[in-house]
Scaffold this active site. Structure first.
Site, mmCIF file in Angstrom:
data_model
loop_
_atom_site.group_PDB
_atom_site.id
_atom_site.type_symbol
_atom_site.label_atom_id
_atom_site.label_comp_id
_atom_site.label_asym_id
_atom_site.label_seq_id
_atom_site.Cartn_x
_atom_site.Cartn_y
_atom_site.Cartn_z
ATOM 1 N N HIS A 126 0.843 -1.198 0.000
ATOM 2 C CA HIS A 126 0.000 0.000 0.000
ATOM 3 C C HIS A 126 0.876 1.245 0.000
ATOM 4 C CE1 HIS A 126 -4.045 -1.782 1.601
ATOM 5 N NE2 HIS A 126 -3.510 -2.501 0.636
ATOM 6 N N TYR A 130 -9.742 5.186 7.201
ATOM 7 C CA TYR A 130 -10.043 5.511 8.595
ATOM 8 C C TYR A 130 -11.126 6.582 8.583
ATOM 9 C CZ TYR A 130 -5.606 3.272 9.959
ATOM 10 O OH TYR A 130 -4.585 2.378 10.179
ATOM 11 N N PRO A 136 -4.783 -0.037 18.520
ATOM 12 C CA PRO A 136 -4.489 -0.487 17.155
ATOM 13 C C PRO A 136 -4.635 0.589 16.081
ATOM 14 C CG PRO A 136 -6.639 -1.288 17.860
ATOM 15 C CD PRO A 136 -6.011 -0.645 19.059
ATOM 16 N N LYS A 171 0.633 -0.291 15.052
ATOM 17 C CA LYS A 171 2.008 -0.314 15.549
ATOM 18 C C LYS A 171 2.360 -1.513 16.435
ATOM 19 C CE LYS A 171 3.547 3.261 13.532
ATOM 20 N NZ LYS A 171 3.256 2.712 12.216
ATOM 21 N N TYR A 193 3.432 6.571 10.074
ATOM 22 C CA TYR A 193 2.613 5.429 9.645
ATOM 23 C C TYR A 193 3.473 4.344 9.002
ATOM 24 C CZ TYR A 193 -1.631 3.016 8.195
ATOM 25 O OH TYR A 193 -2.634 2.086 8.044
#
Length: 394
Positions: free
Chosen positions: A72, A201, A293, A297, A385
């Protein structure tokens, strides 16, 4: 029994450490309380940072990941009627994340360990750690009713939040930092095509939602729920209806629903214990820290712990520089606290908190607008990220 490194726990962190050590010629034995099937049955994370991908490659267990993992290059955040894509690859200098389930990582590591003949003792009961501050620590355990002893040079505690390793350190030696969040994630796994090729998200007045995936044909979705909720109160139909209500309309229209393979509710917690070592015992992964979550990580932090411990053990065995192991906790914690901050921040700006007033709600929205509308803000999210770099060990 005798070995160089005793590893407590055959989850991904223990197995990865064992594989790296084995390839380096350092003998190790893994003790696991559960059965292999139980370990494989855990439904866990699926987003791997570049650093973990590289570490799995170094361990020689990347063949299936390279074939089946989904790379991704971006991630999307939806809020206040807007959709913003974060170009991870461009903003982080070429780094990406790989979607490949923790179950698959564990299976690959199990198969690699079995193929190389290294010892893993499953269903090891009553595990106890001894003489941790001495020169020759050892582990005792029961197997098939027999009490056994494993002598070693070092012990790696990779047995999770509830494991014996952290409990073996005197409580007065540890400082605990913790925040428990007032909600959980209700997750659903389904053999349906993901609604998007990248993760979404969503911050919504009804609560947080996440569209994730395990493969091109298996989806993982989450909705924020109060801690009082019970899984059995959520039919598949109720879940899909609630998820659609929290997603942008154009995403909800494309959502393919289907029967759930698994549903569960996970509480959210931030937790760190300091130090992460006591004598010749070194904690790694969930034994030492937990993250909500939201930032993906947890598994990745375990991998960076393993990388640090592995490289320090190499220094000890190959160069006789065992004193470097005293730096283990400090090295790990520098990276851990940055990941804890990012996970806390993502949780704070994407969820609805029960005590949020109008001012706090507007601040949350403005925080998202600022970060997602600024090149510097986008770069900050992206570099965290995809994963901050591992610290070099001289």
């Amino acid at each position: 029994m005798k070995t160089q490194v005793a590893i407590i726990g055959a989850g991904p962190s223990g197995l990865l450490l064992g594989q790296l050590l084995h390839k380096a010629g350092i003998d190790n034995v893994i003790l696991e309380r559960q059965t292999p099937d139980y370990v494989l049955g855990r439904i866990r994370a699926g987003v791997l940072e570049q650093g973990m991908v590289d570490l799995l490659r170094e361990a020689g267990v990347d063949r299936r990941m390279a074939r089946d993992g989904l790379v991704h290059e971006g991630v999307e955040i939806a809020f206040a009627g807007q959709r913003r894509r974060i170009d991870l690859k461009r903003l982080s200098g070429g780094k990406t994340v790989t979607v490949y389930g923790q179950t698959e990582v564990t299976r690959d590591l199990m198969e690699a360990r079995e193929a190389c003949g290294a010892t893993t003792v499953y269903q090891a009961a009553e595990v106890r750690l001894h003489d941790l501050q001495g020169e020759r620590p050892y582990v005792t355990f029961e197997r098939d009713g027999e009490r056994l002893r494993l002598d070693c040079d070092y012990i790696a505690g990779c047995d999770g939040f509830h494991g014996i390793s952290r409990q073996s350190i005197p409580a007065e030696r540890l400082k605990v930092f913790e925040r428990v969040y007032p909600f959980g994630w209700l997750g659903l796994l389904a053999d349906t095509p993901p609604v998007s090729h990248e993760l979404i998200y969503a911050n919504h007045p009804r609560g947080f939602a996440l569209c994730s995936q395990r493969s091109a044909t298996r989806s993982r979705y989450y909705v924020q729920v109060p801690l009082s909720e019970k899984v059995e109160d959520w039919s598949d139909e109720r879940f899909w209806t609630e998820l659609k209500a929290r997603l942008p309309s154009e995403v909800a229209e494309k959502l393919v629903t289907g029967p759930s393979l698994e549903k569960s509710i996970a509480p959210l917690r931030s937790f760190v214990v300091e130090p992460m070592q006591h004598g010749r015992l070194f904690l790694a992964g969930d034994a030492a820290h937990i993250v909500p979550p939201t930032g993906a990580k947890g598994l990745n932090l375990a991998a960076s712990d393993v990388s640090t411990l592995y490289r320090l053990l190499l220094k000890a065995y190959r160069e006789g520089r065992g004193e470097l192991l005293e730096r283990y906790s400090a090295i790990c914690l520098r990276r851990i606290w940055k990941a804890e901050r990012f996970s806390w921040w993502m949780t704070s700006v994407l969820h609805r908190f029960p005590d949020t007033d109008a001012f706090s709600q507007r601040i949350q929205q403005t925080e998202l607008e600022y970060y997602l509308g600024s090149e510097a803000g986008l770069a900050t999210i992206a570099e965290n990220y995809v994963g901050l770099p591992y610290e070099e060990i001289e």
